[in-house]
Structures are given as structure tokens and as C-alpha cells.
Design a protein around this motif. Structure first.
Motif, PDB file in Angstrom:
ATOM      1  N   ALA A   1       4.522   2.079   2.139  1.00 41.40           N
ATOM      2  CA  ALA A   1       5.559   3.004   1.691  1.00 41.40           C
ATOM      3  C   ALA A   1       4.932   4.352   1.422  1.00 41.40           C
ATOM      4  CB  ALA A   1       6.251   2.484   0.433  1.00 41.40           C
ATOM      5  N   ALA A   2       5.751   5.388   1.453  1.00 39.52           N
ATOM      6  CA  ALA A   2       5.333   6.716   1.009  1.00 39.52           C
ATOM      7  C   ALA A   2       5.659   6.811  -0.475  1.00 39.52           C
ATOM      8  CB  ALA A   2       6.050   7.810   1.796  1.00 39.52           C
ATOM      9  N   LEU A   3       4.640   7.020  -1.288  1.00 37.96           N
ATOM     10  CA  LEU A   3       4.799   6.994  -2.732  1.00 37.96           C
ATOM     11  C   LEU A   3       5.852   8.002  -3.187  1.00 37.96           C
ATOM     12  CD1 LEU A   3       3.768   5.937  -5.471  1.00 37.96           C
ATOM     13  CD2 LEU A   3       2.027   7.740  -5.403  1.00 37.96           C
TER      14      LEU A   3
ATOM     15  N   VAL B   1       0.862  -1.178   0.000  1.00 39.41           N
ATOM     16  CA  VAL B   1       0.000   0.000   0.000  1.00 39.41           C
ATOM     17  C   VAL B   1       0.901   1.231   0.000  1.00 39.41           C
ATOM     18  CG1 VAL B   1      -1.821   1.273   1.175  1.00 39.41           C
ATOM     19  CG2 VAL B   1      -1.805  -1.226   1.267  1.00 39.41           C
ATOM     20  N   PHE B   2       0.703   2.102  -0.976  1.00 44.46           N
ATOM     21  CA  PHE B   2       1.543   3.280  -1.149  1.00 44.46           C
ATOM     22  C   PHE B   2       0.722   4.526  -0.818  1.00 44.46           C
ATOM     23  CE2 PHE B   2       3.570  -0.039  -3.392  1.00 44.46           C
ATOM     24  CZ  PHE B   2       4.930   0.254  -3.396  1.00 44.46           C
ATOM     25  N   LEU B   3       1.257   5.352   0.075  1.00 42.42           N
ATOM     26  CA  LEU B   3       0.551   6.511   0.611  1.00 42.42           C
ATOM     27  C   LEU B   3       1.239   7.797   0.156  1.00 42.42           C
ATOM     28  CD1 LEU B   3       0.311   5.107   4.258  1.00 42.42           C
ATOM     29  CD2 LEU B   3      -1.357   4.797   2.416  1.00 42.42           C
ATOM     30  N   TRP B   4       0.428   8.796  -0.151  1.00 44.33           N
ATOM     31  CA  TRP B   4       0.979  10.084  -0.597  1.00 44.33           C
ATOM     32  C   TRP B   4       0.194  11.217   0.030  1.00 44.33           C
ATOM     33  CZ3 TRP B   4      -1.284  13.988  -3.732  1.00 44.33           C
ATOM     34  CH2 TRP B   4      -0.389  14.974  -4.184  1.00 44.33           C
ATOM     35  N   ARG B   5       0.942  12.159   0.627  1.00 39.83           N
ATOM     36  CA  ARG B   5       0.367  13.366   1.221  1.00 39.83           C
ATOM     37  C   ARG B   5       0.821  14.581   0.422  1.00 39.83           C
ATOM     38  NH1 ARG B   5       3.412  16.975   2.482  1.00 39.83           N
ATOM     39  NH2 ARG B   5       4.617  15.873   4.067  1.00 39.83           N
ATOM     40  N   ASP B   6      -0.140  15.303  -0.123  1.00 38.89           N
ATOM     41  CA  ASP B   6       0.138  16.452  -0.975  1.00 38.89           C
ATOM     42  C   ASP B   6       0.928  17.514  -0.207  1.00 38.89           C
ATOM     43  OD1 ASP B   6       0.118  18.427  -2.901  1.00 38.89           O
ATOM     44  OD2 ASP B   6      -2.048  18.427  -3.183  1.00 38.89           O
ATOM     45  N   GLY B   7       2.008  17.991  -0.818  1.00 43.24           N
ATOM     46  CA  GLY B   7       2.823  19.023  -0.194  1.00 43.24           C
ATOM     47  C   GLY B   7       2.619  20.399  -0.792  1.00 43.24           C
ATOM     48  N   ASP B   8       1.557  20.579  -1.573  1.00 39.73           N
ATOM     49  CA  ASP B   8       1.292  21.871  -2.202  1.00 39.73           C
ATOM     50  C   ASP B   8       1.113  22.967  -1.145  1.00 39.73           C
ATOM     51  OD1 ASP B   8       0.423  23.297  -4.834  1.00 39.73           O
ATOM     52  OD2 ASP B   8      -1.141  23.803  -3.394  1.00 39.73           O
ATOM     53  N   ALA B   9       1.453  24.189  -1.524  1.00 37.74           N
ATOM     54  CA  ALA B   9       1.369  25.313  -0.584  1.00 37.74           C
ATOM     55  C   ALA B   9      -0.045  25.507  -0.043  1.00 37.74           C
ATOM     56  CB  ALA B   9       1.841  26.598  -1.269  1.00 37.74           C
TER      57      ALA B   9
ATOM     58  N   ALA C   1       6.064   6.913   8.046  1.00 45.96           N
ATOM     59  CA  ALA C   1       5.520   7.992   8.862  1.00 45.96           C
ATOM     60  C   ALA C   1       6.376   9.249   8.763  1.00 45.96           C
ATOM     61  CB  ALA C   1       5.402   7.542  10.316  1.00 45.96           C
ATOM     62  N   GLN C   2       7.683   9.094   8.801  1.00 44.69           N
ATOM     63  CA  GLN C   2       8.570  10.252   8.704  1.00 44.69           C
ATOM     64  C   GLN C   2       8.377  10.972   7.381  1.00 44.69           C
ATOM     65  OE1 GLN C   2      11.345  10.994  11.237  1.00 44.69           O
ATOM     66  NE2 GLN C   2      10.852  12.940  10.244  1.00 44.69           N
ATOM     67  N   ALA C   3       8.269  10.207   6.300  1.00 43.27           N
ATOM     68  CA  ALA C   3       8.094  10.821   4.984  1.00 43.27           C
ATOM     69  C   ALA C   3       6.741  11.510   4.867  1.00 43.27           C
ATOM     70  CB  ALA C   3       8.245   9.761   3.892  1.00 43.27           C
ATOM     71  N   LEU C   4       5.703  10.906   5.421  1.00 42.71           N
ATOM     72  CA  LEU C   4       4.373  11.515   5.351  1.00 42.71           C
ATOM     73  C   LEU C   4       4.306  12.801   6.167  1.00 42.71           C
ATOM     74  CD1 LEU C   4       2.183   8.312   5.664  1.00 42.71           C
ATOM     75  CD2 LEU C   4       2.505   9.705   3.610  1.00 42.71           C
ATOM     76  N   ALA C   5       5.027  12.854   7.274  1.00 39.78           N
ATOM     77  CA  ALA C   5       5.004  14.046   8.118  1.00 39.78           C
ATOM     78  C   ALA C   5       5.872  15.160   7.563  1.00 39.78           C
ATOM     79  CB  ALA C   5       5.461  13.684   9.531  1.00 39.78           C
ATOM     80  N   ASP C   6       7.058  14.823   7.100  1.00 39.47           N
ATOM     81  CA  ASP C   6       8.045  15.847   6.756  1.00 39.47           C
ATOM     82  C   ASP C   6       8.447  15.873   5.292  1.00 39.47           C
ATOM     83  OD1 ASP C   6       8.120  16.554   9.431  1.00 39.47           O
ATOM     84  OD2 ASP C   6       9.753  15.168   9.894  1.00 39.47           O
ATOM     85  N   GLY C   7       8.014  14.886   4.502  1.00 38.69           N
ATOM     86  CA  GLY C   7       8.445  14.807   3.111  1.00 38.69           C
ATOM     87  C   GLY C   7       7.845  15.898   2.244  1.00 38.69           C
ATOM     88  N   PRO C   8       8.366  16.068   1.026  1.00 39.39           N
ATOM     89  CA  PRO C   8       7.907  17.154   0.156  1.00 39.39           C
ATOM     90  C   PRO C   8       6.513  16.943  -0.417  1.00 39.39           C
ATOM     91  CG  PRO C   8       9.506  15.785  -0.985  1.00 39.39           C
ATOM     92  CD  PRO C   8       9.490  15.315   0.443  1.00 39.39           C
ATOM     93  N   GLY C   9       6.064  15.699  -0.529  1.00 37.10           N
ATOM     94  CA  GLY C   9       4.757  15.452  -1.127  1.00 37.10           C
ATOM     95  C   GLY C   9       4.672  15.954  -2.554  1.00 37.10           C
ATOM     96  N   ASP C  10       5.712  15.676  -3.340  1.00 38.21           N
ATOM     97  CA  ASP C  10       5.796  16.172  -4.709  1.00 38.21           C
ATOM     98  C   ASP C  10       4.758  15.465  -5.584  1.00 38.21           C
ATOM     99  OD1 ASP C  10       6.545  16.912  -7.309  1.00 38.21           O
ATOM    100  OD2 ASP C  10       8.656  17.044  -6.751  1.00 38.21           O
TER     101      ASP C  10
END
Length: 294
Positions: free
Chosen positions: A135-137, A92-100, A154-163
Motif C-alpha cells: 500500500a501507499a502509506l 509493506v507500506f511505501l511512502w514517497r515524499d512530495g515536498d517541493a 503505483a498510481q499513488a506513488l507516482a502521482d499522489g501528494p506524498g503528504d
């Protein structure tokens, strides 16, 4: 040169520390939510899945050198990875949008970006407890199980760029499930192209549409200045209430278009307002993913 570099280095370190400081709080909230949702749910661990060989696939940059199958790669000019049955069918691949725009929040409510991260981390915790690999997509490489896989994700979802390029050009194994968390305010046509790429790879899953109540209710009146967080451009209304009906009509039309698009693309759209409990969104996401293998 050293004199100008030192202040910049200190500033960047302070900014990085400020970003990292939010992670423990987000993780603690997500774990609390996961624990409350876990009651009454059933894990997704399935018999017959394991480390048996599934297929060779081209090596990707995020795989690293350790993943290369050198014997297979020696037959030609391309690097290959041995993908196992578990990796191919149980990720399962998770992605959190990092848009402004995801930094928006009404007073006393969480910013959309943080609420999206909390929901996805809680979902990741639930899936990990059920034997799932996560994984964080586009940010953490192949899906991994266990506590290490959860921590990296979790670290990537919290702090990653969400490109958003991770969604537009996904590197996914066969049969992967995907959960995207965003406000989905880009035009429906834009998201249609993005979801088409995911669908072409065989992926399906859920879209978590995170909404601040002010975006949906448009409670503004009188002289009001609106600012685009991406461009910093301004839009000034002398009587904001005069635009409410038109705005809310457009808002509903966009939501309906997203729902139709999600259904056609093999995804389930879940809308979550930040003034409501996150646990309800997490439960809905978990039920979607759990139901995909029945």
C-alpha cells in the motif's frame, strides 16, 4: 461566474493530464528495473499466512463502509474492522515524499521525486510477485495483494501528494514494514520524532535517501544564486566555491546523524544518487524487507 470558472477548469484539466502523462513512463521504467532485479532473488511468500481472523481494530476513514464489521460495532459506539492474520503481519507500506524540494534535478538527470517513485514502484512489483500485500502509506488504505494492489499503489506513488502527515500520524496494522523515500533534508530532530511514531506502532523497515549529485558534490563556483523551492527565497554567493568545504562538512554530519537515527529507530538507511542505476537501490531495499522476517 461561468466565464471565470471555464478557463480555470481547463487549466486544471491540462495540469492533471500533464501529471498523469508521466505515470506510464515511470511504471514502465519501474517494471523494467523489477524484472532485472528479480533474477536471483527469492519471493517472500510464507506458509501459514492467510485469511484467518487476527483481531478487531478501530475503523479508519480510508477503510470505507464495506470494511465495517457491523456485528462487532453494534456492541458499542465505535466502528470496528475484522483484521485478518495476513493483513496484520504481511503488509509493506511505501511512502514517497512530495515536498517541493523533491522536484530538484541536475541537467539530464531525473528529478528526485520521480526517481524515488520509480524505486518504490519497482520494489512494490517485486514484493507483489512474492505474494506480499502493499500500500501507499496514507493514500490507498489497507495493504492489498495482486495486480490491483500493485496498480493502486503505483498510481499513488507516482502521482499522489506524498503528504508528510501520513508519516507523522501513521495508520498501520501490527507488524507492518515501512519504506520511506525522501531526501530527508529536514533536521534530524524532526525525523527523529516522525520515526518514533512509526516505531511506537511496531513498524520497521528502510529509509531511501534520494540525493541529486549537485547536493552532495556542491560543484558551484563564482557568482551563484540558490533558491529555496519551498519558500522561493534566494541566497546569493559571490564566490560559491568558498562555501564548499563548510557545506560538505555539514552535509556529512547530517548524513551521519540520519544513519544513527535510523539504526536506533529500527530502520536501515540507504542513500541513492540519481546519477547511479536505480536497480542497485531497489535490490538493497528488497534485501532489507526480505531479511526482516528471517
Amino acid at each position: 461566474m461561468a466565464e471565470t470558472r471555464a478557463p480555470r477548469t481547463g487549466r486544471l484539466r491540462r495540469e492533471a493530464e500533464g501529471e498523469a502523462a508521466s505515470f506510464p513512463a515511470l511504471l514502465a521504467e519501474a517494471e523494467r528495473i523489477a524484472a532485472s532485479v528479480m533474477h536471483g532473488t527469492h519471493g517472500r511468500r510464507r506458509p501459514g499466512m492467510g485469511e484467518s481472523f487476527w483481531e478487531y481494530r478501530p475503523h479508519r476513514r480510508e477503510d470505507g463502509a464495506a470494511r465495517v464489521d457491523w456485528r462487532r460495532s453494534a456492541r458499542g459506539d465505535q466502528l470496528f474492522v475484522r483484521e485478518t492474520e495476513w493483513e496484520a503481519a504481511n503488509g509493506v507500506f511505501l511512502w514517497r515524499d512530495g515536498d517541493a524540494g523533491m522536484a530538484l534535478s541536475s541537467p539530464s538527470l531525473p528529478v528526485k521525486r520521480d526517481r524515488a517513485a520509480v524505486c518504490l514502484i519497482a520494489l512494490a512489483s517485486l514484493l507483489s510477485r512474492g505474494g506480499e500485500r502493499i500500500a501507499a502509506l496514507g493514500e490507498t488504505g489497507p495493504a492489498r495483494g495482486g495486480r490491483r494492489g500493485l496498480e493502486r499503489t503505483a498510481q499513488a506513488l507516482a502521482d499522489g501528494p506524498g503528504d508528510v502527515r501520513s508519516v507523522e500520524a501513521p495508520a498501520l496494522p501490527r507488524h507492518a514494514h515501512v519504506v520511506l523515500a525522501s531526501d530527508f533534508l529536514d533536521p534530524a530532530e524532526t525525523w527523529q520524532a516522525r520515526l518514533a511514531g512509526l516505531r511506537a506502532s511496531g513498524a520497521g523497515g528502510a529509509l531511501l535517501r534520494v540525493v541529486d549529485p549537485a547536493e552532495e558534490d556542491f560543484p558551484f563556483s563564482g557568482r551563484t544564486r540558490f533558491r529555496d523551492p519551498a519558500s522561493n527565497g534566494d541566497l546569493l554567493f559571490g564566490r560559491a566555491q568558498s562555501a564548499r568545504d563548510t557545506y560538505q562538512t555539514l552535509w556529512r554530519e547530517h548524513a551521519d546523524a540520519l544513519a544513527r537515527l535510523a539504526r536506533r529507530s529500527g530502520f536501515t538507511l540507504i542513500t541513492h544518487r540519481t546519477d547511479r542505476p536505480a536497480a542497485s537501490a531497489v535490490m538493497a531495499l528488497y534485501q532489507v524487507i526480505a531479511g526482516m522476517d528471517r
